[in-house]
Design a protein around this motif. Sequence first.
Motif, mmCIF file in Angstrom:
data_model
loop_
_atom_site.group_PDB
_atom_site.id
_atom_site.type_symbol
_atom_site.label_atom_id
_atom_site.label_comp_id
_atom_site.label_asym_id
_atom_site.label_seq_id
_atom_site.Cartn_x
_atom_site.Cartn_y
_atom_site.Cartn_z
ATOM 1 N N LEU A 130 -3.048 142.752 20.632
ATOM 2 C CA LEU A 130 -3.053 141.443 20.338
ATOM 3 C C LEU A 130 -2.749 140.606 21.433
ATOM 4 C CD1 LEU A 130 -1.004 141.953 16.810
ATOM 5 C CD2 LEU A 130 -3.354 141.600 17.423
ATOM 6 N N ARG A 135 -9.945 134.187 27.352
ATOM 7 C CA ARG A 135 -9.971 135.520 27.369
ATOM 8 C C ARG A 135 -11.066 136.047 28.207
ATOM 9 N NH1 ARG A 135 -9.432 140.357 27.527
ATOM 10 N NH2 ARG A 135 -9.203 141.776 25.770
ATOM 11 N N ASP A 154 -4.026 136.999 21.960
ATOM 12 C CA ASP A 154 -5.661 136.922 21.886
ATOM 13 C C ASP A 154 -5.663 136.295 20.635
ATOM 14 O OD1 ASP A 154 -8.235 137.535 21.658
ATOM 15 O OD2 ASP A 154 -7.810 139.652 22.495
ATOM 16 N N GLU A 159 -8.454 134.928 19.199
ATOM 17 C CA GLU A 159 -9.711 135.261 18.795
ATOM 18 C C GLU A 159 -9.663 136.594 17.793
ATOM 19 O OE1 GLU A 159 -14.050 137.019 20.388
ATOM 20 O OE2 GLU A 159 -12.881 135.863 21.638
ATOM 21 N N ARG A 160 -8.910 137.544 18.094
ATOM 22 C CA ARG A 160 -8.626 138.645 17.403
ATOM 23 C C ARG A 160 -7.388 138.141 16.160
ATOM 24 N NH1 ARG A 160 -9.104 144.136 18.406
ATOM 25 N NH2 ARG A 160 -9.547 143.644 20.697
ATOM 26 N N LYS A 217 -8.326 136.754 12.900
ATOM 27 C CA LYS A 217 -8.833 137.783 12.039
ATOM 28 C C LYS A 217 -7.941 138.436 11.202
ATOM 29 C CE LYS A 217 -12.987 138.767 15.024
ATOM 30 N NZ LYS A 217 -13.467 139.432 15.790
#
Length: 229
Positions: free
Chosen positions: A97, A122, A145, A147-148, A151
């Motif tokens: 993460l 990133r 992170d 982007e992760r 989700k």
Amino acid sequence: NIMNSFIFRFAPSPTGDLHLGHAYSAFCAWQAAGASSANFKLRIDDLDFTRCKDDYSERQIEDLKWLGLSWDEAPLYQSQRLGRYQEALAELKDRALIYPCLLTRSEVRQILSAPQADGSLRHAITASETEKRLEKGTQPAWRLDMERIKKITPELTWHDENYGLQIVDLHKIGDAVIARRDIGASYHLSVVFYYADSSIDIVVRGRDLLADTAIHRLLQFLFDLPTPR
């Protein structure tokens, strides 16, 4: 007053002497705690060893006592809890993460000021450039992170006594630094674990830190920690 059964804290950084804003914040927390030393904790935010000095923390404590504030427990120094925060950092690494960032400050500013910038760093430099900088001994900072994280994160909220219900906008958080390269922790990471470990119910702080609370709320979700008011 039901507020008087809650636990409050004041958390100065010993980078200088207390000013009137500090005194006002401390006094507000003290009053909200019912002027009770049992409900009031003092935390010294001395993680930034490049700027913090023992002389300042000693004078800050003297000033708070002069103002009539008291606390039953000894002041907690964040520098004594680095192991706790590095364990949390290791967990974020294991869960993928966070990621290491070797960008300079000027590179970060340049990337984030670009017209199409989305807050992500990133993939800002190539794997070969990353390897080159590591070989030179450059220590990475660690960033969320997002982007992760986006989700796996539902809508998050918290309550502010002055501004009401607050909704976390994950897009505005960006890949926030969760551990500085020279410290191995960050303000954001340290405070959420301090709140949880010290059973802090209500946080009194300046409005300049309102935006940072979104990051804290996100970390509380990721670690399944309680959220103070």
